[in-house]
Structures are given as C-alpha cells and as structure tokens.
Motif scaffolding. Structure first.
Motif, PDB file in Angstrom:
ATOM      1  N   ALA A  74       0.829  -1.205   0.000  1.00 35.46           N
ATOM      2  CA  ALA A  74       0.000   0.000   0.000  1.00 35.46           C
ATOM      3  C   ALA A  74       0.861   1.251   0.000  1.00 35.46           C
ATOM      4  CB  ALA A  74      -0.931  -0.010   1.213  1.00 35.46           C
ATOM      5  N   ALA A  75       2.029   1.166   0.670  1.00 38.70           N
ATOM      6  CA  ALA A  75       2.902   2.333   0.746  1.00 38.70           C
ATOM      7  C   ALA A  75       3.860   2.413  -0.444  1.00 38.70           C
ATOM      8  CB  ALA A  75       3.694   2.294   2.058  1.00 38.70           C
ATOM      9  N   GLY A  76       3.762   1.433  -1.332  1.00 40.74           N
ATOM     10  CA  GLY A  76       4.615   1.448  -2.521  1.00 40.74           C
ATOM     11  C   GLY A  76       6.084   1.192  -2.204  1.00 40.74           C
ATOM     12  N   ILE A  77       6.366   0.468  -1.116  1.00 41.75           N
ATOM     13  CA  ILE A  77       7.761   0.182  -0.729  1.00 41.75           C
ATOM     14  C   ILE A  77       8.168  -1.168  -1.320  1.00 41.75           C
ATOM     15  CG2 ILE A  77       9.305  -0.246   1.237  1.00 41.75           C
ATOM     16  CD1 ILE A  77       7.311   1.526   2.886  1.00 41.75           C
ATOM     17  N   PRO A  78       9.310  -1.209  -2.011  1.00 38.48           N
ATOM     18  CA  PRO A  78       9.731  -2.476  -2.641  1.00 38.48           C
ATOM     19  C   PRO A  78       9.927  -3.582  -1.594  1.00 38.48           C
ATOM     20  CG  PRO A  78      11.170  -0.652  -3.282  1.00 38.48           C
ATOM     21  CD  PRO A  78      10.264  -0.128  -2.213  1.00 38.48           C
ATOM     22  N   HIS A  79       9.478  -4.793  -1.919  1.00 37.83           N
ATOM     23  CA  HIS A  79       9.595  -5.908  -0.981  1.00 37.83           C
ATOM     24  C   HIS A  79       9.476  -7.223  -1.730  1.00 37.83           C
ATOM     25  CE1 HIS A  79       5.299  -5.074  -1.438  1.00 37.83           C
ATOM     26  NE2 HIS A  79       5.099  -6.342  -1.200  1.00 37.83           N
ATOM     27  N   ALA A  80       9.876  -8.314  -1.062  1.00 35.36           N
ATOM     28  CA  ALA A  80       9.755  -9.644  -1.660  1.00 35.36           C
ATOM     29  C   ALA A  80       8.266  -9.986  -1.747  1.00 35.36           C
ATOM     30  CB  ALA A  80      10.490 -10.664  -0.804  1.00 35.36           C
ATOM     31  N   LEU A  81       7.822 -10.436  -2.916  1.00 36.63           N
ATOM     32  CA  LEU A  81       6.386 -10.661  -3.101  1.00 36.63           C
ATOM     33  C   LEU A  81       5.952 -11.993  -2.499  1.00 36.63           C
ATOM     34  CD1 LEU A  81       5.987  -9.245  -6.698  1.00 36.63           C
ATOM     35  CD2 LEU A  81       5.496  -8.143  -4.503  1.00 36.63           C
ATOM     36  N   ALA A  82       6.740 -13.030  -2.725  1.00 31.97           N
ATOM     37  CA  ALA A  82       6.307 -14.333  -2.228  1.00 31.97           C
ATOM     38  C   ALA A  82       7.509 -15.143  -1.736  1.00 31.97           C
ATOM     39  CB  ALA A  82       5.577 -15.092  -3.334  1.00 31.97           C
ATOM     40  N   PRO A  83       8.090 -14.745  -0.599  1.00 29.58           N
ATOM     41  CA  PRO A  83       9.205 -15.539  -0.077  1.00 29.58           C
ATOM     42  C   PRO A  83       8.688 -16.897   0.391  1.00 29.58           C
ATOM     43  CG  PRO A  83       8.494 -13.942   1.567  1.00 29.58           C
ATOM     44  CD  PRO A  83       7.684 -13.670   0.327  1.00 29.58           C
ATOM     45  N   GLU A  84       9.588 -17.898   0.404  1.00 27.41           N
ATOM     46  CA  GLU A  84       9.192 -19.188   0.976  1.00 27.41           C
ATOM     47  C   GLU A  84       8.882 -18.975   2.460  1.00 27.41           C
ATOM     48  OE1 GLU A  84      11.276 -23.078  -0.355  1.00 27.41           O
ATOM     49  OE2 GLU A  84      12.790 -21.502  -0.539  1.00 27.41           O
ATOM     50  N   VAL A  85       7.858 -19.648   2.953  1.00 28.49           N
ATOM     51  CA  VAL A  85       7.501 -19.529   4.364  1.00 28.49           C
ATOM     52  C   VAL A  85       7.504 -20.922   4.985  1.00 28.49           C
ATOM     53  CG1 VAL A  85       5.715 -18.849   6.017  1.00 28.49           C
ATOM     54  CG2 VAL A  85       6.094 -17.473   3.961  1.00 28.49           C
ATOM     55  N   GLY A  86       8.236 -21.051   6.080  1.00 25.99           N
ATOM     56  CA  GLY A  86       8.305 -22.352   6.744  1.00 25.99           C
ATOM     57  C   GLY A  86       8.203 -22.203   8.244  1.00 25.99           C
ATOM     58  N   ILE A  87       8.192 -23.333   8.918  1.00 33.26           N
ATOM     59  CA  ILE A  87       8.143 -23.302  10.378  1.00 33.26           C
ATOM     60  C   ILE A  87       9.173 -24.264  10.952  1.00 33.26           C
ATOM     61  CG2 ILE A  87       5.709 -22.645  10.562  1.00 33.26           C
ATOM     62  CD1 ILE A  87       5.040 -25.590  11.081  1.00 33.26           C
ATOM     63  N   MET A  88       9.577 -23.967  12.160  1.00 29.09           N
ATOM     64  CA  MET A  88      10.412 -24.887  12.908  1.00 29.09           C
ATOM     65  C   MET A  88       9.485 -25.955  13.469  1.00 29.09           C
ATOM     66  SD  MET A  88      13.670 -23.619  13.544  1.00 29.09           S
ATOM     67  CE  MET A  88      14.172 -24.104  15.182  1.00 29.09           C
ATOM     68  N   ILE A  89       9.962 -27.190  13.430  1.00 30.55           N
ATOM     69  CA  ILE A  89       9.238 -28.237  14.141  1.00 30.55           C
ATOM     70  C   ILE A  89      10.113 -28.586  15.332  1.00 30.55           C
ATOM     71  CG2 ILE A  89       8.346 -30.592  14.066  1.00 30.55           C
ATOM     72  CD1 ILE A  89       6.753 -28.985  12.169  1.00 30.55           C
ATOM     73  N   GLU A  90       9.726 -28.115  16.490  1.00 31.40           N
ATOM     74  CA  GLU A  90      10.545 -28.329  17.684  1.00 31.40           C
ATOM     75  C   GLU A  90       9.698 -28.700  18.890  1.00 31.40           C
ATOM     76  OE1 GLU A  90      12.579 -24.587  18.361  1.00 31.40           O
ATOM     77  OE2 GLU A  90      10.902 -23.490  17.520  1.00 31.40           O
ATOM     78  N   VAL A  91       8.389 -28.715  18.695  1.00 30.79           N
ATOM     79  CA  VAL A  91       7.480 -29.086  19.771  1.00 30.79           C
ATOM     80  C   VAL A  91       6.817 -30.396  19.339  1.00 30.79           C
ATOM     81  CG1 VAL A  91       5.465 -28.350  21.112  1.00 30.79           C
ATOM     82  CG2 VAL A  91       7.065 -26.649  20.227  1.00 30.79           C
ATOM     83  N   PRO A  92       6.756 -31.398  20.213  1.00 31.91           N
ATOM     84  CA  PRO A  92       6.173 -32.692  19.805  1.00 31.91           C
ATOM     85  C   PRO A  92       4.775 -32.557  19.195  1.00 31.91           C
ATOM     86  CG  PRO A  92       7.297 -32.926  21.903  1.00 31.91           C
ATOM     87  CD  PRO A  92       7.356 -31.469  21.561  1.00 31.91           C
ATOM     88  N   SER A  93       3.965 -31.620  19.715  1.00 34.22           N
ATOM     89  CA  SER A  93       2.609 -31.477  19.158  1.00 34.22           C
ATOM     90  C   SER A  93       2.673 -31.120  17.671  1.00 34.22           C
ATOM     91  CB  SER A  93       1.819 -30.419  19.930  1.00 34.22           C
ATOM     92  OG  SER A  93       2.415 -29.150  19.788  1.00 34.22           O
ATOM     93  N   ALA A  94       3.611 -30.267  17.306  1.00 39.02           N
ATOM     94  CA  ALA A  94       3.728 -29.878  15.896  1.00 39.02           C
ATOM     95  C   ALA A  94       4.164 -31.069  15.049  1.00 39.02           C
ATOM     96  CB  ALA A  94       4.712 -28.725  15.745  1.00 39.02           C
TER      97      ALA A  94
END
Lengths: 571, 88
Positions: free
Chosen positions: A411-431
């Motif tokens: 919205a502010a017209g600031i350059p940025h990565a459009l679709a970076p890879e997104v991941g999570i840490m798996i460090e909790v047994p529930s996850a």
C-alpha cells in the motif's frame, strides 16, 4: 626462560604459533608519570586528546555495522559530554595532570551509572570507562583499539567490542585473554572469524611481553609460552597438518553432497550474525538453513528499528550470493537478557511466553521485523521461518501477520519480496504429530532438534546432572522426525534439520536415512558431514534408520550406527 | 521559560538510544538551556551521562524545563521526540 604451559578455556578451535602482541586495552594508566604541568597546558592536552579520540571514533564509525555504529555514536556523545569536561577541568584546576583528571572524572561518572537500579544502565558504566581509556591512551600518544602491524597472537585482559572494530583480521593469528568465558565477546568473535582462542587464562599478562613466542591451542585450551625447540617442531607439524586439512576441505567444499547411489541432500550452514554467512559459504554451504535474528536484539537498550534490521538482513542475503537464506523470526523468551522488553520472570521460561508467543503479544516488534524481512527480500533468496509453532492456529496467525506486513508495504509502494518461501520450525512434539496438517500450509519444515529433544524427553539440555538423558538418537525423537518427514513429503514439501544433530555424524547419518532433504549445521561441521554423505549409500542409511526406529533405547541406536561410522572413518 | 511533564512510554525509558536522541535534539538549540528533572534530581539535557544517570525507566515521569531564545521550539522538538516514542 623455559617453556611454560598455561591452561584456560578453549574458546575457538585451531592452533596458532607466533609472536605476542600485548594489548593494553584496559591496563591502568601511568597516572604517576603525568607530572602536572601548568593547568593551561594540561587543559590543552586534554582538548587535543578529545579531538584525537573523536576523529578515531568517527573513522571507526564509518566502517562499522549498524550496532557498532550506535555504540560508537554513544561514545562520541560521552566524549563531548559537558559533565565530563567540567569534572576534568575541575581536576586540572586542582593541580592534577590531564591523565589523572580524566581517570578521576570517568571513574566518578562510571560509579554514578554503576549505582543505578536498572541493569542495562549499570552496564553503561563500562562505556564511560572505555571512553576514559581511549582518552588516557591518546594523552600518552598511544594508539587506541587493537592496531596490529604484523601477524601476532594478541594477549589482553579482555577485548571490548570497540577494540576489535576495524582490526585487520589477517594479522590476528590467535587470541589469549585473562578474563572471559566461552560466551564472551572475544570467544564469539574468534569463533566467527575462525581464529584460535583461549580465554580465562589467569595471570597470563604478567608472564608475557611483546614479541615473545607463544602457541595457542584452541582445541585443548592451552597456551604455551616460549615453547622449546622440540615443541615448536611438533607444533609446526600440527600447523602443517591443519593447513593441509583446510586445503583438503576447501577442495571438497565444492563437491555435491550426494550418496554413492545418487541421493542428493542439501548441506547448509547455521548463522548467528550476517558475517557468519560468508564463513558458511567458504566451507561449501549450499544455503543458510538458519539465520537467527536474536543477534539484533541482544545486549542493547532498545529494540532495533526497521531500518537497522533491514540493513542486517539485506547484508546476509547479499553475502549469500543468491543462495537461499532462511531467517528465523525472533526466538526469545524470559530466560534471555533483554531487559528492555520488560519480560516478567517465569517459572518455566521454556514453556512460557517465548518466540511466536511473545511476537503475538507484541505486534509492534513483530510487524517491524516482518516488514524489515520482506523489504530485505529484494536483495536475495529469502525464506521466512517461524519458531515455536505448537498449533495450527500459531501458524495461521503468523502467516496473517506476515500478510499484514506485506499489504502495508504494498500500500505504501515500498519495494519488498512478493512471495518468499515460508516455513516453520518443528521443535514441539505437538507440531511433529500434526505435521500432516501443518504441511499443507507451509513451503517447508525445519526440524529444530535441540528443542525437540528437550521437549520430547523433558530434559534441559544444559542441566549439569542430566546430560546423559539428553539423547538426540532416542527412538522417541527419531519416530517424531520420521512422522514429520513423511508428512512433508506426502504434501510435496521439503524438510530440513537445523539442530546440532545435523552436524553430528551419528545424527546426520540417521537423518539422511530418514529421508531429510536438508541438513543445516554450524559451518565447521560441514566437511565431515559432506564426506559421510558421499561415502554411505542411501539404501544402507535408510535400512539403518528403519532398524533404529524399531530400537527401544538410544544406546541400541548408537550401537547400530557406530560400526558404519567407523567404517567410513577408516576410509 | 517553558516547563512540561512527560510520562515515558518507551519500553526502554531513557536508555542509551533514547537518551542520545534527546541530547542530539537539544544540541540543535545551542543558546537554550534545557534541564530534565526526575524526582529530586535535575540535570542538563546536554549531558548524555547526566541524562543516563537519572535512571528513568518506562512509566517514570520527567519534567523538562527550557529557558532561552528558542525555548518554545526546543520544547516542541523534545515533545515530538518523547511523545513519538523516540522513533526518529
């Protein structure tokens, strides 16, 4: 004099041999030698010293990273402080020499800060003393900070951050300090620069002088003063072997991590600061599997602003030269020293408000970091990773926050990565156990084995009495990892491991067999793991992992894997 | 002379960075005296060390006093800085 061996704490691996360079950073100034001249002359000397130190700090500031720039900026303000000048002038008027007046004034001001309640402000006393030291050094016509002229082993009481800014690291063969432990500034710096270091060596300064030959054994934590000719010969052989091993590692660094039967894994490096990225790439890391962002938040008075974070992330991405860099969002809790966050003491910090849980409560912090990450993403191949996900809601809320940051930038017209890879840490047994649900909503998983082992076996990794219970190769841990790998692959996603287990040959072999796609480790571990992957056929590792999953104890797993490691080591 | 009272909302109170920004702001008004009071101590806002020595934390109240030709402008600049959460 005869050869002497001093013991200390092994802080950074490797062997160094060379002449001593004594760094008098915080040695007491020769106050007695400053015979007070007439007050007018002393006042002029003080003014000249202030100007000299200010020029020096300004020059250092120009080449420093944002955090160091801020420290140096505060030092320059202290240098110009009217209160400091008043006290020094009053001392000179009482007949003191400039050196003594500076010492007295800075000590008085430092004591004022040291008496405050606030632990952060108390630490600023060290900054005042640092400024005082620089002034006294300038008055004596001595250089301030560490200024090596030839290759040398630096011996000091301790090295302050301002001592090491601007030092030519090619000349720094090794480091020995009287003070400090394995997590001191000196130790961290030495490890990230790959310079052998031994810290916490009592009395070493009294026993060395400039130019004396000294050996630093950063593996054994030993310092040899004036080694005998036979010792020098032995050390030189080890130095040759070390150089050869490094050359071999460098030659192998470019080889793909591929098993003899064609299974390819990605070998990546873990980094604590952007500068580590270069060290990882040098050792053949194909990516950065974990860049912790905590470095930006520790040891300071206020959280870093968006611009400072942006600069740091952008630097890491640039240093990686197009390789993927997984940057983990803030993973901090009440157990870490970040007084400005005002985190309450918790009974169980590892089960409390930390990492994402903290970020959700502090959208100001979180949005600033996410905006900085996305903006930096235009400089390379960024992947964003969220730590401490324990439920599907955690993941969704984190993704929504990322989307909020992205939309605001757009919205502010600031350059940025459009679709970076997104991941999570798996460090909790529930996850780990709901990984098949999580996998649908991420691009990748990275298993944080350090915490996963802690949470699975309910054992504190650093607990002095429970070290035997911290078992990364416990079948319970392996079964959770197996679950995660199957879930990721079932959804067509890749899965990595960024805990210590990935850099340990025994762990790496099991992870390879369990089908992990990426192993991320501290850079010095890369060569050995690369050799292992290239030596063991995937079908053998896989069969081994299947057997390990069926074991009942960690000891059984280790008994199963050791013979294979020994065979590989024997070549 | 102008005087105003502020409550520090910034998480870090008057730690090094906010304090440094305050001193730098005051330096833009060379002929004006700026004093900061917390409790029974009052110090010059031109001295970083003195400002730090107030030990002002989040939630504390400070009183700022400006005297001189640009007192109003100096106060306005300080208010903007402090109330803006030291975002400059």
């Amino acid at each position: 004099m005869a050869e002497r061996v001093l013991r200390g704490v092994a802080a950074a691996a490797g062997l160094a041999l060379g002449p001593v360079w004594v760094h008098q950073g915080d040695a007491p100034a020769p106050a007695a030698s400053s015979a007070a001249g007439d007050p007018g002359a002393e006042r002029r000397r003080f003014q000249e010293a202030v100007a000299a130190v200010d020029r020096d700090l300004e020059r250092l500031q120009a080449g420093a990273d944002p955090q160091a720039r801020e420290i140096l900026g505060a030092h320059r303000l202290m240098l110009a402080d009217p209160e400091l000048h008043n006290l020094v002038e009053a001392g000179i008027a009482r007949g003191l020499g400039a050196e003594a007046a500076v010492q007295e004034a800075t000590e008085q001001l430092a004591a004022l800060l040291a008496g405050l309640d606030d632990p952060y402000l108390r630490e600023r006393a060290a900054d005042v003393r640092d400024v005082g030291r620089r002034l006294v050094a300038a008055l004596a016509g001595r250089a301030v900070g560490l200024r090596l002229e030839a290759p040398a082993v630096v011996v000091a009481r301790d090295l302050a951050p301002t001592d090491t800014i601007g030092v030519d690291r090619r000349l720094l063969l090794g480091i020995v300090t009287e003070q400090g432990g394995p997590t001191s500034h000196t130790a961290i710096l030495a490890r990230s620069w790959g310079i052998p270091a031994v810290v916490g060596v009592p009395g070493v300064l009294e026993q060395v002088q400039d130019g004396m030959t000294v050996a630093v054994d950063g593996d054994a934590g030993a310092v040899v003063l004036e080694p005998a000719p036979e010792t020098v010969q032995r050390l030189e052989e080890r130095l040759r072997a070390q150089a050869e091993a490094r050359a071999r590692e460098q030659a192998e660094a470019g080889l793909p991590a591929e098993t003899p039967d064609g299974r390819r894994v990605e070998l990546a490096g873990n980094a604590k600061v952007p500068g580590d990225v270069a060290a990882a790439v040098e050792r053949g890391a194909e990516a950065i599997g974990l860049l912790r962002s905590e470095f930006l938040f520790m040891g300071r008075s206020a959280p870093p602003d968006e611009e400072e974070q942006y600069q740091a992330y952008a630097e890491a991405l640039r240093l990686a030269g197009g390789r993927r860099v997984i940057i983990r969002t803030l993973d901090i809790g009440g157990d870490k020293g970040v007084p400005y966050l005002g985190l309450p003491r918790e009974e169980n910090p590892f089960l409390g408000v930390r990492a994402l849980r903290l970020c959700f409560r502090r959208p100001d912090l979180f949005q600033t970091q996410l905006r900085a990450l996305l903006r930096a993403g235009v400089h390379g191949r960024l992947a964003v990773m969220f730590p401490m996900v324990s439920t599907l809601d955690d993941l969704r809320q984190a993704r929504a926050a990322l989307e909020e940051a992205r939309a605001a930038l757009a919205a502010a017209g600031i350059p940025h990565a459009l679709a970076p890879e997104v991941g999570i840490m798996i460090e909790v047994p529930s996850a780990a156990l709901i990984a098949h649900h999580l996998a649908r909503e991420v691009d990748f998983f990275s298993i944080g084995t350090n915490d996963l082992v802690q949470y699975t076996l309910a054992v504190d990794r650093g607990h002095p009495e429970l070290t035997g219970l911290y078992q990364p190769s416990h079948p319970a841990v392996l079964r959770l990892i197996d679950e995660v790998v199957r879930a990721a692959h079932g959804a067509g996603k890749w899965v990595g491991v960024c805990g210590e287990m990935a850099g340990d040959p025994l762990g790496a072999l099991l992870l390879l067999g369990l089908g992990v796609d990426e192993l991320s480790m501290s850079p010095p571990a890369l060569p050995a793991v690369r050799r292992l992957v290239r030596a063991v056929p995937f079908r053998e590792a896989e069969a081994l992992a299947r057997q390990a999953l069926a074991c009942s104890t960690a000891a059984e797993v280790e008994a199963l894997v050791r013979p294979v490691l020994e065979r590989v080591a024997a070549g | 002379m102008v005087e105003r009272t502020f409550t520090l909302t910034h998480a870090a109170g008057l730690h090094a960075r906010p304090a440094a920004l305050l001193v730098q702001t005051v330096q833009r008004f060379p002929g004006t005296e700026v004093l900061i009071r917390k409790g029974d101590r009052e110090v010059s806002a031109r001295s970083l060390l003195s400002v730090l020595s107030l030990g002002a934390s989040q939630g504390d109240t400070i009183t700022v006093r400006c005297e001189g030709p640009q007192a109003e402008e100096a106060m306005a600049a300080i208010a903007q800085l402090v109330e803006g959460g030291f975002d400059g």
